[in-house]
Design a protein around this motif. Sequence first.
Motif, mmCIF file in Angstrom:
data_model
loop_
_atom_site.group_PDB
_atom_site.id
_atom_site.type_symbol
_atom_site.label_atom_id
_atom_site.label_comp_id
_atom_site.label_asym_id
_atom_site.label_seq_id
_atom_site.Cartn_x
_atom_site.Cartn_y
_atom_site.Cartn_z
ATOM 1 N N ASP A 213 -9.645 -0.904 1.818
ATOM 2 C CA ASP A 213 -9.184 0.212 2.648
ATOM 3 C C ASP A 213 -10.329 0.634 3.569
ATOM 4 O OD1 ASP A 213 -7.870 2.465 3.526
ATOM 5 O OD2 ASP A 213 -8.050 3.580 1.648
ATOM 6 N N TYR A 270 -3.938 1.300 -10.062
ATOM 7 C CA TYR A 270 -4.819 1.107 -8.906
ATOM 8 C C TYR A 270 -6.249 1.319 -9.380
ATOM 9 C CZ TYR A 270 -6.881 2.689 -4.357
ATOM 10 O OH TYR A 270 -7.644 2.888 -3.241
ATOM 11 N N ASN A 286 -5.980 5.158 -9.907
ATOM 12 C CA ASN A 286 -4.798 5.874 -9.443
ATOM 13 C C ASN A 286 -3.585 5.316 -10.183
ATOM 14 O OD1 ASN A 286 -6.103 7.574 -7.577
ATOM 15 N ND2 ASN A 286 -6.202 5.909 -6.098
ATOM 16 N N ARG A 288 -0.571 4.653 -9.241
ATOM 17 C CA ARG A 288 0.464 4.276 -8.264
ATOM 18 C C ARG A 288 -0.082 3.194 -7.345
ATOM 19 N NH1 ARG A 288 -2.436 5.968 -4.212
ATOM 20 N NH2 ARG A 288 -3.892 7.651 -4.659
ATOM 21 N N GLY A 290 -1.512 1.872 -3.841
ATOM 22 C CA GLY A 290 -2.366 2.516 -2.835
ATOM 23 C C GLY A 290 -1.709 2.483 -1.468
ATOM 24 N N ASP A 291 -2.138 3.380 -0.615
ATOM 25 C CA ASP A 291 -1.655 3.406 0.763
ATOM 26 C C ASP A 291 -2.866 3.606 1.664
ATOM 27 O OD1 ASP A 291 0.073 3.374 2.840
ATOM 28 O OD2 ASP A 291 1.049 5.279 2.398
ATOM 29 N N GLU A 293 -3.168 0.147 1.217
ATOM 30 C CA GLU A 293 -3.334 -1.169 0.586
ATOM 31 C C GLU A 293 -1.995 -1.886 0.346
ATOM 32 O OE1 GLU A 293 -4.892 1.610 -0.274
ATOM 33 O OE2 GLU A 293 -6.831 1.250 -1.214
HETATM 34 N N1 GLY Z 1 -5.941 4.177 -0.039
HETATM 35 C C1 GLY Z 1 -6.342 5.115 -1.015
HETATM 36 C C2 GLY Z 1 -5.297 5.518 -1.966
HETATM 37 O O1 GLY Z 1 -4.171 5.073 -1.918
HETATM 38 O O2 GLY Z 1 -5.584 6.338 -2.820
#
Ligand code: GLY
Length: 425
Positions: A213, A270, A286, A288, A290-291, A293
């Motif tokens: 990221d 994650y 995390n 869940r 990723g965003d 990713e």
């Molecule tokens: N890209 C960081 C996140 O999803 O926490």
Amino acid sequence: MNILIIGSGGREHTLAWKIAQSAKCDKLYVIPGNPGISEIAECVSGISVNDNNKIIDFAKLNNISLVVIGPEAPLVNGLVDDLKAAGIKAFGPTKAAAQIEGSKIFAKNLMKKYNIPTAKYEIFDNADKAREYIKSEGAPIVIKADGLAAGKGVIVAMNLDEALSAIDEIMEQKSFGEAGSKIVNEDFMDGEEASLLAFTDGKTIVPMIPSQDHKRVNDGDEGLNTGGMGAYAPAPVMNKDIVKLAEDKILKPVIKAMANENCTYQGCLYAGLMIVNGEPKVVEFNARFGDPETQVVLPLLNSDLVDIMLACIDGTLDLQKVEWSDECAVCIVLASGGYPKSYGKGYEIDGLSKSKSLGNLIFHAGTKNVDGKIVTDGGRVLGVVAKAGDIKSAVDKAYKGVEVIHFDNMHFRRDIAYRALKFNK
Ligand code: GLY
């Protein structure tokens, strides 16, 4: 089967795009979704992602066989537990297991207890004591609010002033409310970051393609931290040996540890990693996908995502094929100028079809449909994703796709994947 996704960002658009391709998916609903998602699924408004009872009522009424939860808040809010109690399959960890993201203290204590490599840390519930510790340790230092803080609760302070103001902001001014009543002060780790997402059924854990990221808002990793300004996969810093180390020293032990603590973890885990002298260490977990990713990882998945999700829920992931493309993927996030601080909304977006016709995938995040026109409606507006045989070609294709899109005050980084490009030279 009928499938329901919870969430509205680029991650959920990507999940919807991949799930819609499954032979198992008859009808796809998303609560609340976004205008991009509405092209491939039915978006349902008027139900909050945190209203478990209404989501269950909707699922029952629409014969939903599988619910996929995108963001962390509904997971920490026990949506998976409530769906399971109502007899509905749900992909994601339970409330107890989602603590791995919902409480930084839980995650750090777990890693300490089970010898999972991470930075040294101390926990504080008193601002004066936290300040004393920071003064004795010096900077750089990392300060983390214990609870969920919409992705803003981690401050990497490069000097003492920044560290002390972080304590004021989190513990005295309570910028993140109760999420900041306790904090973790953690050693700064110097290395290269990477994200390793993994599917797990609680016993078996299967890493996805490693990605990277770009958290800072400006080129060269300058400026404020954001939710992510772009991503690419695979990340060459995570070579096969380092992925294997991460599997053996981090992923497998953490899944065992969670089961041992009576909070078996199922879903997508994650692992945010720092690679320090060839060794992966955990920055954060995390609960869940990723965003951004997900926007580069799922386009490289050749297998059926619904089959994998069902195997995670049913405990049969060891029997499931998880196959990947050997291509590369790059995502450029188009953001509203001003983000992650204040920014304008409602600007019309042009060029989406043209960008798609160049072979790119466009995932919506902060967009809205106003009288048939797509306008900006958030900080991160769109993800432009390109796939190609090598990283350079994927970068060039993605930026060609960006060039034809326009909205007022559009901001994006021009150096996404620069580390991979350097690596490959
Ligand atoms: N890209 C960081 C996140 O999803 O926490």
